[in-house]
Motif scaffolding. Sequence first.
Motif, PDB file in Angstrom:
ATOM      1  N   ARG A 145       0.820  -1.203   0.000  1.00 18.49           N
ATOM      2  CA  ARG A 145       0.000   0.000   0.000  1.00 18.49           C
ATOM      3  C   ARG A 145       0.861   1.263   0.000  1.00 18.49           C
ATOM      4  NH1 ARG A 145      -3.870  -0.197   5.050  1.00 18.49           N
ATOM      5  NH2 ARG A 145      -4.744   1.630   3.987  1.00 18.49           N
ATOM      6  N   THR A 146       0.361   2.284  -0.681  1.00 13.82           N
ATOM      7  CA  THR A 146       0.922   3.626  -0.570  1.00 13.82           C
ATOM      8  C   THR A 146      -0.089   4.448   0.219  1.00 13.82           C
ATOM      9  OG1 THR A 146       2.065   3.428  -2.685  1.00 13.82           O
ATOM     10  CG2 THR A 146       1.731   5.657  -1.814  1.00 13.82           C
ATOM     11  N   LEU A 147       0.303   4.898   1.375  1.00 18.93           N
ATOM     12  CA  LEU A 147      -0.654   5.491   2.311  1.00 18.93           C
ATOM     13  C   LEU A 147      -0.686   7.007   2.234  1.00 18.93           C
ATOM     14  CD1 LEU A 147       0.120   3.358   5.503  1.00 18.93           C
ATOM     15  CD2 LEU A 147      -1.464   2.853   3.656  1.00 18.93           C
ATOM     16  N   THR A 148      -1.881   7.553   2.418  1.00 23.57           N
ATOM     17  CA  THR A 148      -2.007   8.984   2.654  1.00 23.57           C
ATOM     18  C   THR A 148      -1.581   9.253   4.089  1.00 23.57           C
ATOM     19  OG1 THR A 148      -4.273   8.817   3.475  1.00 23.57           O
ATOM     20  CG2 THR A 148      -3.980   9.060   1.082  1.00 23.57           C
ATOM     21  N   ALA A 149      -1.446  10.531   4.446  1.00 26.79           N
ATOM     22  CA  ALA A 149      -1.063  10.888   5.817  1.00 26.79           C
ATOM     23  C   ALA A 149      -2.095  10.377   6.810  1.00 26.79           C
ATOM     24  CB  ALA A 149      -0.907  12.400   5.932  1.00 26.79           C
ATOM     25  N   GLU A 150      -3.371  10.463   6.443  1.00 28.52           N
ATOM     26  CA  GLU A 150      -4.430   9.996   7.345  1.00 28.52           C
ATOM     27  C   GLU A 150      -4.382   8.484   7.501  1.00 28.52           C
ATOM     28  OE1 GLU A 150      -9.320  10.154   7.882  1.00 28.52           O
ATOM     29  OE2 GLU A 150      -8.365  11.088   6.151  1.00 28.52           O
ATOM     30  N   GLU A 151      -4.162   7.773   6.403  1.00 20.91           N
ATOM     31  CA  GLU A 151      -4.084   6.316   6.472  1.00 20.91           C
ATOM     32  C   GLU A 151      -2.866   5.876   7.280  1.00 20.91           C
ATOM     33  OE1 GLU A 151      -6.192   5.101   2.196  1.00 20.91           O
ATOM     34  OE2 GLU A 151      -4.046   5.581   2.303  1.00 20.91           O
ATOM     35  N   ASP A 152      -1.760   6.583   7.126  1.00 21.93           N
ATOM     36  CA  ASP A 152      -0.557   6.283   7.887  1.00 21.93           C
ATOM     37  C   ASP A 152      -0.820   6.436   9.382  1.00 21.93           C
ATOM     38  OD1 ASP A 152       2.436   5.740   7.584  1.00 21.93           O
ATOM     39  OD2 ASP A 152       2.465   7.528   8.857  1.00 21.93           O
TER      40      ASP A 152
END
Length: 507
Positions: free
Chosen positions: A279-286
């Motif tokens: 996965r490549t995460l957004t800041a929120e997902e991270d």
Amino acid sequence: MLALTDVTLLYLCLAGVGVYLMKQAFAKNHAPYPPGPRGLPVVGNIQDVPRVKPWLTFAEWGKKYGGISHINVLGLHIVVLNSAKTTVEMLDKKSSIYSDRPFVAMTGELMGYGQTLPFLRYGKRFRLFRKNFHRIIGSHASVVVYYPIEEIETHRFLKRVLANPDQLQAHVQRTACSFILRISYGYEVKEDNDPILDIAERALDQLSRNSLTGEFMVDFLPSLAKVPEWFPGAGFKRLAREYRETVEEVAAVTYKFAKDQMAAGTALKSFTSDLLEGRTLTAEEDHDVKWSAISLFSGGADTSISSLYSFFLAMTLFPEVQKKAQAEIDAVVGPDRLPSFTDRASLPYIDALAKEVLRWNVAIPGADHCVTEDDIHDGYYIPKGSLIVPNIWFMLNDPETYANPSEFSPERFLAKDGKEPETDPRAFCFGFGRRICPGVHLADASIWISAVMSLAVLDVSKVVENGVEITPEVDPSSGLISHPKPFKCSIKARSDKAFALIQQDTY
């Protein structure tokens, strides 16, 4: 004269509106609150809130007022549930409105644990975290992959205990933390001076000692959170700042470790690696992955510590149970190897013993819920926003459910002579509804393997000092997670062959 008349009319109108609103409120709230102690004007039942071992006071309310009771503290309605039946009807069957958490100013907001699953308010992020847990460790089949890790860490525990039996409590804490860190992040704890283990243990200790709702006045008066640290009586602000720094540090350090290992291609399978894989995460997902992972650690380690330490206390106090369990292990497994999860189906007494550990000295005596809508239950009015406290301790010590509840008796969970087993404590001890512990299968496996491997090779007994046998006191601590009072016991290898099994290098 005209002005006076206008004012009079205004007052009459306002009075009329007030009467109307009161009638509407009465029509809506025609049901009474559940019974409970009589409060004082303005402050309500602030003097009735128990500060130490609240489950004992709640149990007394149950005897006096019934399975559901109520107090009002500075406008906060608190509903205590002593009845298992009522708890299931409310928290399980009406989970759509009874799955919120109360806003807890001290632990949730000031200490920073409001970002973790146990303290998250019900909503989108809560559902996401639960989905993460369910996907990775939400079934028996999904946790089987972690069984070898549990066996390895328990074997290491046996070595440490045998080498330094006087440090049992420290060994228990280290083992529980090591296991959860390995599963959460793929982190293997160093044998000596491990910096991540040190901060993780500090975070657990802080959470355990200072996380009971209502322990601080700011929980009832959230506006106190704005008081500056230097203000007289604001020591809680300094304490909260220190604890917040601890939990944020352990969350950041462990998450960074897992991500660095994945980037280097050396990551071990873990909860975090499963969430990050591909996965490549957004800041929120991270942020969500980071706090999902620390939720697993904070929610699982300390309860495991309590249960394992309770197991050794029970074996110290009830030697006849220990002998029966060891006889079953000897007959099924034999003396030439350590037990493993493959033996579980063949060891019904050990299975019953593990259940009794969960019941006898419950790790979480009560877990707060919050209702998101007004409700009428059993003819009682439960206002929106009420704090709902299931008294899990009493449910597991109710003499109408468990015969002689203070006794440690695995036999209660075995069918015998046509008698049905008593209620499985796992129906209560892991919580209710959408707030049930998402790591229930890991927790259940952890206490079973710890018990069976320990009993296979260790004898636990009371310490004798100056010719006097010392009987440990059963005195669990207050706090969100309740721990047995520190105690002394004697721990020795059962035989030379048992000693050799413990010393084997199998990893």
